[in-house]
Design an enzyme around this catalytic site. Structure first.
Site, PDB file in Angstrom:
ATOM      1  N   ASP A 121       0.823  -1.217   0.000  1.00  0.00           N
ATOM      2  CA  ASP A 121       0.000   0.000   0.000  1.00  0.00           C
ATOM      3  C   ASP A 121       0.855   1.265   0.000  1.00  0.00           C
ATOM      4  OD1 ASP A 121      -2.137  -1.783   0.277  1.00  0.00           O
ATOM      5  OD2 ASP A 121      -2.121  -1.614   2.458  1.00  0.00           O
ATOM      6  N   GLU A 171     -10.692   0.761  -4.886  1.00  0.00           N
ATOM      7  CA  GLU A 171     -10.228   1.304  -3.602  1.00  0.00           C
ATOM      8  C   GLU A 171      -8.872   1.975  -3.781  1.00  0.00           C
ATOM      9  OE1 GLU A 171      -9.515  -1.908  -0.856  1.00  0.00           O
ATOM     10  OE2 GLU A 171      -8.527  -3.131  -2.360  1.00  0.00           O
TER      11      GLU A 171
END
Length: 809
Positions: free
Chosen positions: A324, A480
């Site tokens: 991430d 997302e």
């Protein structure tokens, strides 16, 4: 005494990873080991010699070459067997007499005798029972004296052979390879020609093998190190090569196709013997892949870091679990934040000057005191905790915005990325937030799963109004990870459809609230290091180039970051090249060159603080661990009585690094002092995810046992009476298997239990980690001291907590 000695960075990093394939000696030709009727043959005999070392008569096999005559003098090769063999192993499985006869027929080798002894120097030296029995392990070491004091004098008294070192060679396979390196390099007054074929864990540490490189350079005629490229014991050959290369000792490092078997060792014998007892031309060493001179290795893909040293890099840019990513540029420094979830200190920030070479900057959240579950008080936060974080710099301040699924949203701020960081809970949490400071002074957060919303917030990041839905994912569920950018008049939401086969998209609009149009910027399902590359940040360099840092689900080791070039096409940021992620590519142009950096793993525990590579499994109890109670050691005291490792506090963890090759295992060793344990205490070294496994010392009724536990089930144990134990865990990126072993002396490691089948399980949601631990199952009060934790030097240059290369003594 200092536990480590700094080495020159420039020396070790002269390593290169690409072979000059056109000159590499690859393999013996077909038929090299086939019996030929049209040539002369040598003779195999059994000899019996008196061993004063053992106190009995012992046997050896000897090969005399075709045309052997007592009117001539011969050189001698001592050829050693493996741990499960004896003096007949080479003859039964390797047929050296056939290989050597064929070489003699082609005039490819010098005249020599080959002596094949029994390397188990004990009265009952049969190859029966447990080869790892402590008496047999000691007998293998004792063979050095039997060889030098009994066998060599016997051969030189019985046969017409030269007796000087320059006409004496030693080589062996596996355990015998370790013996050959140990005995040969330890007795350079006796041996000038030394070969280790797939050398086993009994091989001494390189610094002990060659304590005086200058002496070795003067006395060695040939030092040969070889191994199959799919051999799990490759680390022992590799670490020896690394040291020899760093110290400039000429040698051949030959990596060949194969594993740990006689196909490899027959090939080694064929190649090695052709070099013996002849004038030495070190310039030909490179034909075997590496002659000890920096710059070549025939194990393609063997890498210690992403930077290739030639202006290019190879993905993954970090071969470990840093998922991430969000990356920003501040002045001339790039900062990178990743997800750490339930591990603290956490919310790790890295820094770099060139986007390729990264070092630790800070762990922004030392501990997370927002719920008792983070203290493992009857509950836990596995797979929860801090998720994807947005990193921004605005008006002289760094911002970190993240969400936890259970506790909501949090904001960390600091004036410097190194900290100190202040953390506070927000009135509203934003899933996978993308913080954005617009040029009109307004602040927004993009967030959501499948449905992406924009929320305007005030200076304290409290919502100023309702969420505004701006886009619903229409490729599949799971849109997302939105990061927000404003480029050339467009607002971009840089998002992902997550999963192993992830898809990276860009949404763009002239208005922050839309409407947005969507473009797939990369969807790479090519098997390999970029499969499903997705989720991350867009980056503009000082020179105007555009790049993106994404990540790839890379199996049990976790999610690896990948640096990709970006090309703007019709105002869309297209990633990679020709629709695919790049693997090896030129480095970003940042205006100047910067040195190679390696993220540290090993730790001698001789500082006042833990290295930034470490994080505790959930919040630690700071009163139950110390680096000062016994300086130079990490002391772990038991915290509370728990049923198992998953519930244990003060378990110290760090990421596992792969090494750009599916055949190179990642090895960790720790030295543990255990004389202050209490009954029921279990302390050791784990590979942790779901499932997990460990090797540990357990105290039962005052006695110590080494146990191997696989996912909560005790697999094997052995009683020990040592207060100092060395534990080893070896994780294989290519096979997803981890194995465990122990040693009383850090020389010979003995396997215990079975293998762990590692997984990347969403119930934990981080990559597998190495762990040091000590927990109580009956009562608290005990403690252990970890002297050091080292990743094997064969796998990467060792570095200290600041990323400086070190060498242990």
């Amino acid at each position: 005494m200092m536990k480590r000695l700094n080495l020159s960075i420039s020396a070790l990093f002269l390593l290169s990873v690409f072979a000059n394939a056109q000159n590499i000696v690859k393999h013996a030709p077909l038929g090299f080991d086939s019996l030929r009727a049209d040539i002369a043959h040598g003779k195999i005999d059994t000899v019996v010699y008196e061993s004063k070392t053992v106190g009995t008569k012992r046997k050896a096999m000897i090969y005399t070459p075709p045309g052997f005559s007592r009117d001539k003098k011969y050189s001698v090769l001592y050829l050693l067997h493996g741990i499960g063999g004896d003096e007949r192993e080479w003859l039964i499985n390797g047929q050296p007499q056939v290989i050597l006869d064929n070489l003699y027929a082609e005039s490819k080798i010098a005249p020599m005798l080959v002596v094949m002894p029994n390397g188990r120097a004990m009265k009952d030296d049969r190859a029966v029972g447990n080869p790892f029995d402590s008496l047999k392990v000691q007998a293998f070491a004792n063979f050095e004296q039997d060889l030098l004091n009994d066998l060599v004098p016997f051969i030189e008294g019985k046969y017409p052979v030269y007796t000087d070192r320059e006409n004496r060679a030693i080589a062996g396979l596996s355990m015998g390879g370790g013996q050959s390196l140990n005995f040969g390099l330890g007795n350079l007054d006796k041996f000038a020609w030394i070969g280790g074929f797939s050398s086993a864990p009994n091989t001494k540490q390189p610094e002990l093998l060659v304590p005086d490189p200058d002496e070795a350079k003067k006395k060695l005629k040939l030092l040969w190190i070889s191994c199959g490229d799919n051999d799990r014991l490759i680390t022992f050959s590799q670490r020896t090569h690394d040291y020899l290369q760093a110290t400039g000792v000429p040698h051949i490092f030959y990596l060949e196709p194969g594993s740990h078997d006689f196909k490899v060792w027959k090939n080694d014998l064929y190649l090695f013997t052709q070099l013996l007892f002849k004038p030495v031309d070190t310039s030909i060493f490179s034909q075997y892949g590496n002659g000890g001179a920096p710059g070549s290795s025939n194990l393609k893909g063997l890498k210690f870091h992403s930077d290739n040293g030639d202006g290019t890099y190879t993905n993954p840019v970090i071969s470990a679990d840093f998922p991430d990513p969000d990356v920003i540029l501040v002045d001339d420094v790039y900062y990178f934040v990743s997800t750490t979830m339930f591990v603290f200190p956490g919310v790790t920030i890295l820094k770099s000057h060139d986007l390729v070479n990264w070092e630790y900057c800070s762990n922004a959240v030392p501990r997370f005191d927002f719920h008792e579950c983070y203290n493992l008080e009857g509950c836990n936060r596995y797979s929860h905790g801090q998720w994807a974080t947005s990193l921004k710099y605005h008006n002289g301040k760094f911002y970190l915005l993240f969400v936890t699924l259970d506790e909501g949203g949090f904001l960390c701020t600091a004036e410097k990325a190194e900290g100190p960081w202040q953390i506070r809970k927000l009135p509203k949490g934003f899933y996978d937030p993308g913080l954005f400071f617009d040029d009109d002074g307004k602040i927004y957060v993009a967030h959501g799963y499948s449905k992406i919303s924009i929320t305007e917030v005030d200076a304290n990041l409290a919502p100023k109004g309702d969420d505004v839905l701006v886009y619903t994912g229409d490729i599949r569920r799971g849109l997302e990870g939105a990061h927000v950018y404003k480029i050339n008049g467009y607002y971009y939401l840089y998002c992902t459809y997550g999963g192993v086969d992830g898809i990276q998209v860009a949404l763009r609009s002239k208005n922050i609230y839309g409407p947005y149009e969507q473009k797939i910027v990369i969807s790479d399902t090519t098997q390999g290091v970029n499969f499903g590359i997705h989720q991350g940040a867009l980056i503009k360099t000082q020179t105007g180039e555009w790049w993106t840092m994404l990540f790839v689900d890379s199996g049990p080791f976790g999610r690896f970051p990948s640096l990709q070039p970006v090309t703007w096409v019709d105002d869309w940021p297209m990633v990679g090249g020709n629709g695919k992620g790049v693997i090896t590519y030129r480095k970003p142009n940042v205006g100047k060159e910067y040195p190679i950096k390696v993220l540290p793993t090993s730790d001698e525990f001789d500082g006042a603080t833990l290295g930034m590579q470490w994080g505790w499994n959930h919040n630690p109890d700071s009163t139950k661990w110390s680096l000062t109670q016994n300086p130079g050691f990490l002391r772990l005291s038991t915290v509370k009585v728990v049923p198992g490792l998953r519930e244990a506090r003060n378990t110290l963890t760090q990421r596992m690094f792969s090494y750009y090759s599916k055949s190179i295992p990642t090895t960790a060793v720790t030295k543990l002092e255990v004389d202050q344990m209490e009954d029921g205490d279990i302390a050791g070294l784990a590979v942790f995810q779901d499932p997990y496994a460990y090797i540990a010392v357990k105290q039962i009724n005052g006695a110590k046992y080494i146990i191997m536990v696989n996912n909560g089930k005790a697999i094997d144990s052995v009683a020990v009476n040592h207060s100092t134990i060395y534990l080893q865990a070896q994780a294989h990126f290519g096979t997803s298997l981890a194995s465990f072993s122990y040693s009383p002396d850090n020389k010979t490691f003995i396997a215990l239990g079975n293998e762990l089948s590692m997984r990347f399980n969403l119930s934990v949601f981080t990559g597998n980690k190495f762990c040091l631990f000590n927990y109580a199952t009956k009562e608290t009060g005990g403690y252990v001291d970890f002297d050091w934790f080292r990743t094997d030097a064969s796998l990467q240059p060792e570095v200290d907590n600041k990323g400086r290369q070190t060498k242990h003594n």
